[in-house]
Write a protein that holds these residues in place. Structure first.
Motif, mmCIF file in Angstrom:
data_model
loop_
_atom_site.group_PDB
_atom_site.id
_atom_site.type_symbol
_atom_site.label_atom_id
_atom_site.label_comp_id
_atom_site.label_asym_id
_atom_site.label_seq_id
_atom_site.Cartn_x
_atom_site.Cartn_y
_atom_site.Cartn_z
ATOM 1 N N TRP A 110 0.828 -1.211 0.000
ATOM 2 C CA TRP A 110 0.000 0.000 0.000
ATOM 3 C C TRP A 110 0.859 1.258 0.000
ATOM 4 C CZ3 TRP A 110 1.666 -1.629 4.723
ATOM 5 C CH2 TRP A 110 2.003 -0.645 5.644
ATOM 6 N N CYS A 111 0.199 2.385 -0.322
ATOM 7 C CA CYS A 111 0.830 3.705 -0.269
ATOM 8 C C CYS A 111 -0.192 4.703 0.263
ATOM 9 C CB CYS A 111 1.310 4.134 -1.658
ATOM 10 S SG CYS A 111 2.093 5.774 -1.682
ATOM 11 N N LEU B 238 11.060 1.642 3.171
ATOM 12 C CA LEU B 238 9.621 1.431 3.305
ATOM 13 C C LEU B 238 9.261 0.809 4.651
ATOM 14 C CD1 LEU B 238 8.944 -0.017 -0.276
ATOM 15 C CD2 LEU B 238 9.083 2.369 0.455
ATOM 16 N N TYR C 108 3.234 8.030 -9.300
ATOM 17 C CA TYR C 108 2.386 8.180 -8.109
ATOM 18 C C TYR C 108 1.047 8.813 -8.479
ATOM 19 C CZ TYR C 108 0.703 10.194 -3.705
ATOM 20 O OH TYR C 108 -0.069 10.564 -2.641
ATOM 21 N N PHE D 297 7.589 6.256 -1.403
ATOM 22 C CA PHE D 297 7.244 5.619 -2.674
ATOM 23 C C PHE D 297 8.045 6.250 -3.814
ATOM 24 C CE2 PHE D 297 4.768 5.611 -6.604
ATOM 25 C CZ PHE D 297 4.474 4.267 -6.762
ATOM 26 N N ALA E 156 4.261 2.363 2.218
ATOM 27 C CA ALA E 156 5.042 3.592 2.082
ATOM 28 C C ALA E 156 4.124 4.790 2.126
ATOM 29 C CB ALA E 156 5.811 3.583 0.755
ATOM 30 N N ASP E 157 4.684 5.937 2.526
ATOM 31 C CA ASP E 157 3.981 7.188 2.246
ATOM 32 C C ASP E 157 4.434 7.644 0.864
ATOM 33 O OD1 ASP E 157 6.472 8.474 2.509
ATOM 34 O OD2 ASP E 157 6.121 8.955 4.607
ATOM 35 N N ASP E 158 3.853 8.724 0.371
ATOM 36 C CA ASP E 158 4.145 9.118 -1.011
ATOM 37 C C ASP E 158 5.615 9.508 -1.204
ATOM 38 O OD1 ASP E 158 3.887 12.505 -0.946
ATOM 39 O OD2 ASP E 158 2.863 11.406 0.617
#
Length: 283
Positions: A76-77, A243, A195, A153, A148-150
């Protein structure tokens, strides 16, 4: 026959010289044979040059080890500021088939009758609780997660130099949170563009979920290549340091032989499923 003393001396010296020369030549011949024998009679190698080698053509098809594996992971992100889930997948890897099944998950997917969604549980209670609730919903174990966060990512995608992604049609999307403008066709998308593209696909409903799954397969294709085989430990180190994951070096070591098979042979069987329950039945 009478000779002077000098003539006798000269004749004796010549005889001695001839015998000495024959002995020296014999010693040299034996030495040369010994040296050549040491180097398998390769004259170039014996003289200190590079040995002459012959190469045999190597088959490009790598035989698949008959190893068994059936592992499912949650990817996921989320947005780094709002902590809101942006996109997610459940992914199943199987050997010896070298098969991968992917299900793109909607952030608004319900995890309980009380109305809790995947996004709300992840934001409120964290990834471990989200995985536990997903397991209750789908009825099979999830072997690990990678999130991850953006910002993270983007860092990971840039580490690979972007991803070669097929954009099915020209996109000109201008929303309140982001803008995406992409031409149609396969292209290398850098981190920010990828993204935003994945977020844009999340606005398209079920069709967008299928395209998110297709994009993830193309991301796997960038990683699972024979030329990346010797980099696998480096990749895991980068992933674990960048991550969020509960996969340890012990987990990586246990799965390393399977990772090598995927890198040597690629993904042979690809399945895109509509619901997470189907991942374990699509075989």
């Amino acid at each position: 026959m009478f000779r002077t003393q000098r003539q006798s001396s000269d004749r004796g010296f010549k005889k001695f010289s001839a015998i000495f020369s024959v002995c020296v030549l014999a010693v040299l011949l034996v030495s040369c044979l010994a040296i050549l024998n040491k180097y398998d009679f390769d004259v170039r190698k014996a003289m200190g040059g590079d040995p002459v080698t012959t190469t045999q053509p190597v088959s490009q098809q790598t035989s698949l080890p008959q190893m068994q594996a059936d592992k499912t992971y949650f990817f996921w992100c989320a947005d780094s500021e709002t902590k809101q889930l942006c996109f997610a997948w459940l992914v199943n890897f199987r050997l010896p088939e070298t098969a991968v099944s992917v299900c793109a998950l909607s952030p608004e997917m319900l995890l309980s009758d009380s109305g809790e969604t995947l996004a709300s549980v992840l934001k409120k209670s964290g990834e471990n609780e989200a995985v536990r609730r997903l397991e209750q919903l789908v009825g099979y174990p999830i072997d690990g997660y990678i999130g991850a966060d953006d910002e993270d990512f983007r860092a990971m995608i840039n580490y690979f130099g972007g991803m070669d992604i097929t954009v099915p049609e020209q996109i000109e999307y201008r929303g309140d949170e982001f803008t995406v403008i992409l031409v149609k066709g396969k292209q290398n998308l850098k981190a920010d563009s990828l993204y935003k593209y994945l977020r844009y696909l999340g606005t398209l409903g079920s069709r967008g979920k299928k395209l998110q799954s297709a994009a993830l397969f193309e991301m796997f294709d960038r990683v699972f290549r024979p030329e990346n085989l010797e980099k696998r430990s480096r990749y895991f180190s980068k992933l674990s340091n960048t991550l969020k994951t509960n996969l340890s070096i012990v987990d990586f070591s246990a799965a390393e032989e399977g990772i090598k098979v995927f890198m040597q042979n690629g993904i042979k069987d690809r399945n895109t499923v509509d619901s997470p329950q189907e991942i374990k039945t699509e075989k």
